[in-house]
Scaffold this motif. Structure first.
Motif, mmCIF file in Angstrom:
data_model
loop_
_atom_site.group_PDB
_atom_site.id
_atom_site.type_symbol
_atom_site.label_atom_id
_atom_site.label_comp_id
_atom_site.label_asym_id
_atom_site.label_seq_id
_atom_site.Cartn_x
_atom_site.Cartn_y
_atom_site.Cartn_z
ATOM 1 N N LEU A 256 1.062 -1.299 -0.034
ATOM 2 C CA LEU A 256 0.056 -0.112 0.036
ATOM 3 C C LEU A 256 0.896 1.191 0.038
ATOM 4 C CD1 LEU A 256 -2.740 -0.943 2.426
ATOM 5 C CD2 LEU A 256 -2.983 -1.045 0.087
ATOM 6 N N SER A 257 2.025 1.267 0.910
ATOM 7 C CA SER A 257 2.926 2.448 0.834
ATOM 8 C C SER A 257 3.443 2.554 -0.735
ATOM 9 C CB SER A 257 3.876 2.066 1.788
ATOM 10 O OG SER A 257 3.431 2.034 3.106
ATOM 11 N N SER A 258 3.712 1.338 -1.362
ATOM 12 C CA SER A 258 4.464 1.741 -2.782
ATOM 13 C C SER A 258 3.420 2.276 -3.663
ATOM 14 C CB SER A 258 4.964 0.156 -3.177
ATOM 15 O OG SER A 258 5.851 -0.197 -2.305
ATOM 16 N N ILE A 259 2.123 1.711 -3.384
ATOM 17 C CA ILE A 259 0.955 2.186 -4.564
ATOM 18 C C ILE A 259 0.672 3.626 -4.240
ATOM 19 C CG2 ILE A 259 -1.626 2.000 -4.699
ATOM 20 C CD1 ILE A 259 -1.031 -1.068 -4.026
ATOM 21 N N ALA A 260 0.850 4.096 -3.108
ATOM 22 C CA ALA A 260 0.634 5.706 -2.680
ATOM 23 C C ALA A 260 1.683 6.252 -3.403
ATOM 24 C CB ALA A 260 0.592 5.768 -1.362
ATOM 25 N N ILE A 261 2.838 5.954 -3.490
ATOM 26 C CA ILE A 261 3.717 7.068 -4.063
ATOM 27 C C ILE A 261 3.617 6.636 -5.580
ATOM 28 C CG2 ILE A 261 6.426 6.824 -4.496
ATOM 29 C CD1 ILE A 261 6.665 5.768 -1.536
ATOM 30 N N ILE A 262 3.521 5.372 -6.053
ATOM 31 C CA ILE A 262 3.778 5.099 -7.595
ATOM 32 C C ILE A 262 2.549 5.444 -8.401
ATOM 33 C CG2 ILE A 262 4.143 3.483 -9.362
ATOM 34 C CD1 ILE A 262 5.836 1.896 -7.283
ATOM 35 N N SER A 263 1.234 5.515 -7.636
ATOM 36 C CA SER A 263 0.055 5.877 -8.265
ATOM 37 C C SER A 263 -0.131 7.129 -8.938
ATOM 38 C CB SER A 263 -1.155 5.404 -7.444
ATOM 39 O OG SER A 263 -0.955 6.280 -6.292
ATOM 40 N N SER A 264 0.761 8.108 -8.655
ATOM 41 C CA SER A 264 0.780 9.082 -9.468
ATOM 42 C C SER A 264 0.928 8.877 -11.060
ATOM 43 C CB SER A 264 1.777 10.193 -9.067
ATOM 44 O OG SER A 264 2.957 9.567 -8.970
ATOM 45 N N CYS A 265 1.326 7.739 -11.261
ATOM 46 C CA CYS A 265 1.683 7.332 -12.824
ATOM 47 C C CYS A 265 0.242 7.106 -13.313
ATOM 48 C CB CYS A 265 2.446 6.189 -12.954
ATOM 49 S SG CYS A 265 3.986 6.181 -12.249
ATOM 50 N N SER A 266 -0.104 7.285 -14.472
ATOM 51 C CA SER A 266 -1.442 7.299 -15.353
ATOM 52 C C SER A 266 -1.906 5.836 -15.254
ATOM 53 C CB SER A 266 -1.331 8.042 -16.551
ATOM 54 O OG SER A 266 -2.522 7.760 -17.214
ATOM 55 N N ASN A 267 -3.083 5.753 -14.779
ATOM 56 C CA ASN A 267 -3.882 4.380 -15.042
ATOM 57 C C ASN A 267 -4.142 3.908 -16.551
ATOM 58 O OD1 ASN A 267 -4.335 2.831 -12.186
ATOM 59 N ND2 ASN A 267 -4.932 4.927 -11.824
ATOM 60 N N LYS B 193 -2.426 3.983 -18.950
ATOM 61 C CA LYS B 193 -1.513 2.856 -19.887
ATOM 62 C C LYS B 193 -2.103 1.505 -19.775
ATOM 63 C CE LYS B 193 1.723 2.159 -16.348
ATOM 64 N NZ LYS B 193 3.136 2.406 -15.727
ATOM 65 N N PHE B 194 -3.020 1.476 -18.898
ATOM 66 C CA PHE B 194 -3.603 -0.150 -18.773
ATOM 67 C C PHE B 194 -4.632 -0.408 -19.606
ATOM 68 C CE2 PHE B 194 -1.348 0.726 -14.978
ATOM 69 C CZ PHE B 194 -0.327 -0.251 -14.799
ATOM 70 N N LEU B 195 -5.359 0.670 -20.186
ATOM 71 C CA LEU B 195 -6.499 0.597 -21.097
ATOM 72 C C LEU B 195 -6.154 -0.189 -22.390
ATOM 73 C CD1 LEU B 195 -8.151 4.065 -20.239
ATOM 74 C CD2 LEU B 195 -8.641 1.831 -19.425
ATOM 75 N N LYS B 196 -7.087 -0.727 -22.784
ATOM 76 C CA LYS B 196 -7.030 -1.408 -24.167
ATOM 77 C C LYS B 196 -7.526 -0.244 -25.282
ATOM 78 C CE LYS B 196 -8.352 -6.023 -22.511
ATOM 79 N NZ LYS B 196 -9.440 -7.213 -22.831
ATOM 80 N N GLU B 197 -7.241 -0.634 -26.545
ATOM 81 C CA GLU B 197 -7.376 0.132 -27.621
ATOM 82 C C GLU B 197 -8.864 0.462 -27.707
ATOM 83 O OE1 GLU B 197 -6.442 2.765 -30.793
ATOM 84 O OE2 GLU B 197 -4.948 1.594 -29.622
ATOM 85 N N GLY B 198 -9.222 1.945 -27.600
ATOM 86 C CA GLY B 198 -10.626 2.148 -27.806
ATOM 87 C C GLY B 198 -11.322 2.343 -26.349
ATOM 88 N N GLN B 199 -10.900 2.046 -25.565
ATOM 89 C CA GLN B 199 -11.402 2.348 -24.075
ATOM 90 C C GLN B 199 -10.684 3.605 -23.583
ATOM 91 O OE1 GLN B 199 -9.771 -0.957 -21.734
ATOM 92 N NE2 GLN B 199 -11.612 -2.307 -22.024
ATOM 93 N N MET B 200 -11.773 4.181 -22.740
ATOM 94 C CA MET B 200 -11.666 5.508 -22.026
ATOM 95 C C MET B 200 -11.871 5.281 -20.667
ATOM 96 S SD MET B 200 -12.576 8.133 -24.752
ATOM 97 C CE MET B 200 -11.590 9.428 -24.329
ATOM 98 N N LEU B 201 -11.037 5.973 -19.703
ATOM 99 C CA LEU B 201 -11.477 5.777 -18.300
ATOM 100 C C LEU B 201 -12.539 7.018 -17.955
ATOM 101 C CD1 LEU B 201 -10.726 4.571 -15.391
ATOM 102 C CD2 LEU B 201 -9.086 6.369 -15.261
ATOM 103 N N TYR B 202 -13.592 6.384 -17.345
ATOM 104 C CA TYR B 202 -14.504 7.121 -17.012
ATOM 105 C C TYR B 202 -14.275 8.142 -15.789
ATOM 106 C CZ TYR B 202 -19.492 8.840 -15.244
ATOM 107 O OH TYR B 202 -20.435 9.389 -14.851
ATOM 108 N N THR B 203 -14.079 9.486 -15.657
ATOM 109 C CA THR B 203 -13.724 10.438 -14.387
ATOM 110 C C THR B 203 -14.871 11.000 -13.780
ATOM 111 O OG1 THR B 203 -13.457 12.013 -15.840
ATOM 112 C CG2 THR B 203 -11.525 10.657 -15.518
ATOM 113 N N GLY B 204 -16.202 10.888 -14.015
ATOM 114 C CA GLY B 204 -17.288 11.168 -13.324
ATOM 115 C C GLY B 204 -18.113 11.951 -14.354
#
Length: 789
Positions: A15-26, A28-39
């Protein structure tokens, strides 16, 4: 290679590592054509609606939109990142499964959003709030594989109620509805609101249930809205019965027979019917007053049901009495399940029979308990309890409890000699489910009032010091007005303390050693004095902490009056040397009261604030110069001022370090003031943290003097400078809340020490976390079960 970290450290490291690294964009894990819903965001287009009203409508509309985007913290999405980086687990267990599916969150994509559905939700909600003819549209804004949906709502002007009519007819049910209309929730001038209309239907239903209409339902009411007969955005409401209302729902029912099955078991039911015939002839032998108690084995006295049941033959049904009866049957404490059925017995005259199907709990139980404990006064120990309970002692739901116990506490460390404590005792209680008194006590509460009789004995040995016999007995009543208010009156509460042995070591501390400059300490004598305490005590408790409110309170007030009438009659005056005895023992005379007030504020589901203030005073007079040791106040420890060890603080500015005794003895006082404040937060499921501040102290009413006329505990008497003698401590806590058990660890340190020199009592400037000697003397770890307040 084997991991260097224990398994229980892996979640913390991850969890400590995730808190530091999660500033990286999520993304990059999306497939082609997918979009992350932000609200989503709702925009209101209507300038004629006041700004405050528009803001409230916007918030309500956004709350109804689905789905919700992935949770974020300071702009980061650590739970989504955990899901993305965790490998697909092979089994539904282990750390990888926990990280991905327990802690992690599956990504919410734009493709998961049904925009047309949300648009309809916005329109429907707006119209339900009186914004008729509302319109809505949506647009999607996307950038860098992230998408947000913007909904634009044109609600129009809100319609207001211009008239409310309750349609009349000649039926009995309509007459009762007309009697209820004066308290209608539908008010002329208020906005049209479907939620209020639903609440009005339920209000009418509740009112009719109190008048015998058992089979009525809120759906039998229809509220017609007509916006065409009025101008300027007005609407008329017409409240009426639906034409399709079943005839049974319009009939007012009364009670015919009341039948109780106190030994109900589902195995006794065949084809949906109880095996005992229900005709008058078969029931007659079970008749008691106006009820029938089907108890062939005579396990229960019928009168307990006559007291608990609010329904009698011929009564018009009402839901209040229905619920009161069920609550009182449950509060008897002898039944595990309570079930109620109404069966129509005479449809022509609108009568039904009331059946109460009661499944008894295990009548007798034997329980063995063992526990271990430690406290902040360097004592550790254990206890064994053997408890026997009989829940129907005289066949009248009387609860009889008997217990024997043994306990020991061993001094684990500290500068003083070890003085272990051994306690062995027994106690009994008979709890009768009614008020046993020469006067009549009527209670319409859902809780059965009780008469309690208690007897107890305890043998206490403090090795190398003294042994005591402690007898106690009480007779009194407990009753609740409702779920919030409880009264506990002990008409007589008797305590008798008699010493068996007092060691020379203890007597030396009492008498002092003048040759070596050690003064006498009469305070210790009062611990082992023969004591006879008797008189009434009364406790009142109010709490609404079980209600789902933002702000809740708890209050407990106690009044203890000992030996008052006896002291008045005998003319006792201990200060003038005229102390009276009963059976050769001086009786105590004092008045004591204590107030415990708590306030709780809920910020949200995960954070809250709790506070407490305790104020009490015990005043000796007449036959007593001092309040009995067992009735005095104490502070310090895991449920009090946590920066000071249990019972070591006070009184006043007295410095316990100057004690010449070779053992610790508890510090007691006649006046108590304590304040606590605590901020609590949940960080993960069962894991909670807290930050707290405690303050308070105890004081004496009368100065204690030794044989030389000097104060035994200098600075212990209450004075105008009492505020400067208030101790303050603070700290942080960790709480493991497993629902059935809360394990609490509180680490506290003193912030203000009352026995330091005046003007030098605040110690914040002397904090030295890096100094092991300072940590040993100032950091107090409290380990306890449950919350402190």
């Amino acid at each position: 290679m084997k991991s260097r970290f224990p398994i229980h450290f892996k979640p913390v490291i991850a969890l400590s590592s995730i808190a530091i690294i999660s500033s990286c964009s999520n993304t990059k894990f999306l497939k082609e054509g997918q979009m992350l819903y932000t609200g989503a965001e709702v925009k209101i287009e209507n300038d004629s609606i006041p700004k405050k009203q528009r803001k409230a409508l916007k918030a309500e509309l956004e709350e109804n939109l689905t789905p919700k985007p992935n949770s974020s913290f300071l702009g980061l999405r650590p739970k989504l990142y955990a899901y993305n980086i965790a490998k697909e687990p092979k089994k539904e267990k282990g750390f990888n499964y926990w990280l991905k599916y327990k802690f992690g969150e599956k990504p919410v994509l734009l493709g998961d959003v049904d925009k047309e559905f949300n648009k309809d939700i916005l329109v429907n909600y707006s119209e339900n709030k009186g914004y008729f003819n509302a319109q809505a549209k949506y647009d999607t804004v996307s950038k860098n594989k992230k998408a947000q949906v913007i909904y634009t709502v044109k609600p129009g002007n809100q319609y207001l109620i211009s008239q409310v009519k309750f349609q009349e007819d000649s039926t009995l049910v309509n007459q009762e509805i007309q009697n209820l209309k004066d308290k209608s929730l539908l008010k002329v001038g208020n906005p049209f609101d479907l939620g209020v209309i639903k609440a009005e239907r339920e209000r009418i239903d509740n009112g009719l249930k109190e008048k015998g209409f058992y089979y009525f339902h809120p759906d039998n009411i229809i509220v017609q809205a007509d916006s065409t007969v009025a101008k300027n955005h007005k609407v008329e409401l017409n409240v009426k019965l639906k034409e399709q209302t079943p005839d049974l729902a319009t009939q007012q029912f009364s009670i015919d027979k009341v039948v109780v099955f106190p030994n109900y078991n589902i195995r006794d039911v065949k084809d949906g019917k109880y095996t005992v015939p229900m005709n008058e002839d078969s029931l007659s032998k079970y008749a008691y007053e106006d009820i029938y108690v089907i108890d062939p084995d005579h396990k229960f006295k019928p009168r307990i049901f006559d007291r608990a049941l609010y329904f009698k033959k011929g009564d018009v049904y009402n839901r209040k009495d229905h619920n009161l009866t069920l609550s009182r049957l449950i509060s008897l404490g002898v039944f595990k399940f309570v079930k109620n059925e109404f069966v129509v017995s005479d449809s022509l005259n609108h009568k039904f029979d009331a059946y109460y199907l009661l499944t008894p709990r295990q009548i007798q139980s034997l329980r063995l308990e063992t526990l271990g404990r430690t406290n902040s006064a360097n004592y550790g120990g254990g206890e064994v309890n053997l408890n026997w309970t009989h829940r129907n002692f005289f066949r009248g739901a009387e609860q009889f409890k008997a217990a024997v116990y043994g306990a020991f506490d061993v001094q684990l460390g500290g500068p003083k000699d070890a003085n272990n404590i051994i306690r062995v005792g027994a106690n009994t209680q008979l709890s009768i489910p009614r008020i046993v008194a020469p006067f009549r006590f009527n209670s319409s509460s859902a809780f059965v009032p009780r008469t309690n009789i208690n007897l107890g004995y305890e043998y206490q040995s403090r090795t190398e010091l003294y042994t005591l016999h402690n007898f106690n007995a009480s007779f009194g009543y407990v009753w609740k007005e409702n779920v919030r208010k409880e009264h506990d009156l002990k008409v007589i509460d008797i305590t008798m303390v008699a010493p068996q042995t007092i060691t020379d070591k203890y007597r030396q501390q009492i008498e002092g050693d003048p040759e070596n400059g050690i003064p006498a300490n009469p305070t210790l004598q009062r611990v082992v004095d023969k004591q006879l305490i008797f008189g009434p005590t009364y406790t009142y408790t109010y709490t609404n902490t079980t209600s789902p409110k933002t702000n809740t309170i708890y209050y407990r007030g106690m009044l203890d009056l000992a030996g008052n009438i006896t002291g008045l009659v005998t003319g006792a005056n201990a200060k003038k040397g005229d102390q009276k005895n009963i059976f050769g023992v001086p009786f105590s005379q004092y008045a004591k009261m204590e107030h415990d007030f708590r306030f709780y504020h809920k910020f949200n589901e995960k954070t809250n604030f709790a506070s407490r203030i305790i104020a009490g005073i015990a005043y000796p007079y007449g036959n007593s110069e001092f309040v009995p040791y067992s009735r005095q106040f104490f502070v310090g420890g895991s449920n009090s001022i946590r920066a000071f060890r249990a019972r070591t603080l006070g009184p006043g500015s007295y410095d316990p370090r100057v004690q010449n005794a070779s053992f610790y003895f508890d510090q007691s006082g006649d006046i108590k003031l304590e304040m606590n404040a605590e901020y609590r937060a949940n960080i993960y499921k069962f894991l909670n943290v807290a930050a707290f501040v405690d303050a308070g102290n105890i004081w004496m009413v009368n100065e204690e003097l030794n044989t030389d006329g000097q104060p035994v505990r200098p600075g212990g008497k209450f004075s105008k400078d009492f505020l400067s003698e208030v101790a303050v401590g603070g700290g942080v806590g960790l709480r493991l809340d497993f629902s059935i058990l809360v394990l609490r660890l509180d680490l506290a340190m003193p912030l203000k020490v009352p026995y330091y020199e005046k003007g030098d009592r605040w110690v914040l400037d002397r904090v030295k976390f890096g100094d092991s000697a300072w940590r040993k003397d100032n950091l107090i770890l409290n380990i306890a079960i449950g919350y402190p307040f």
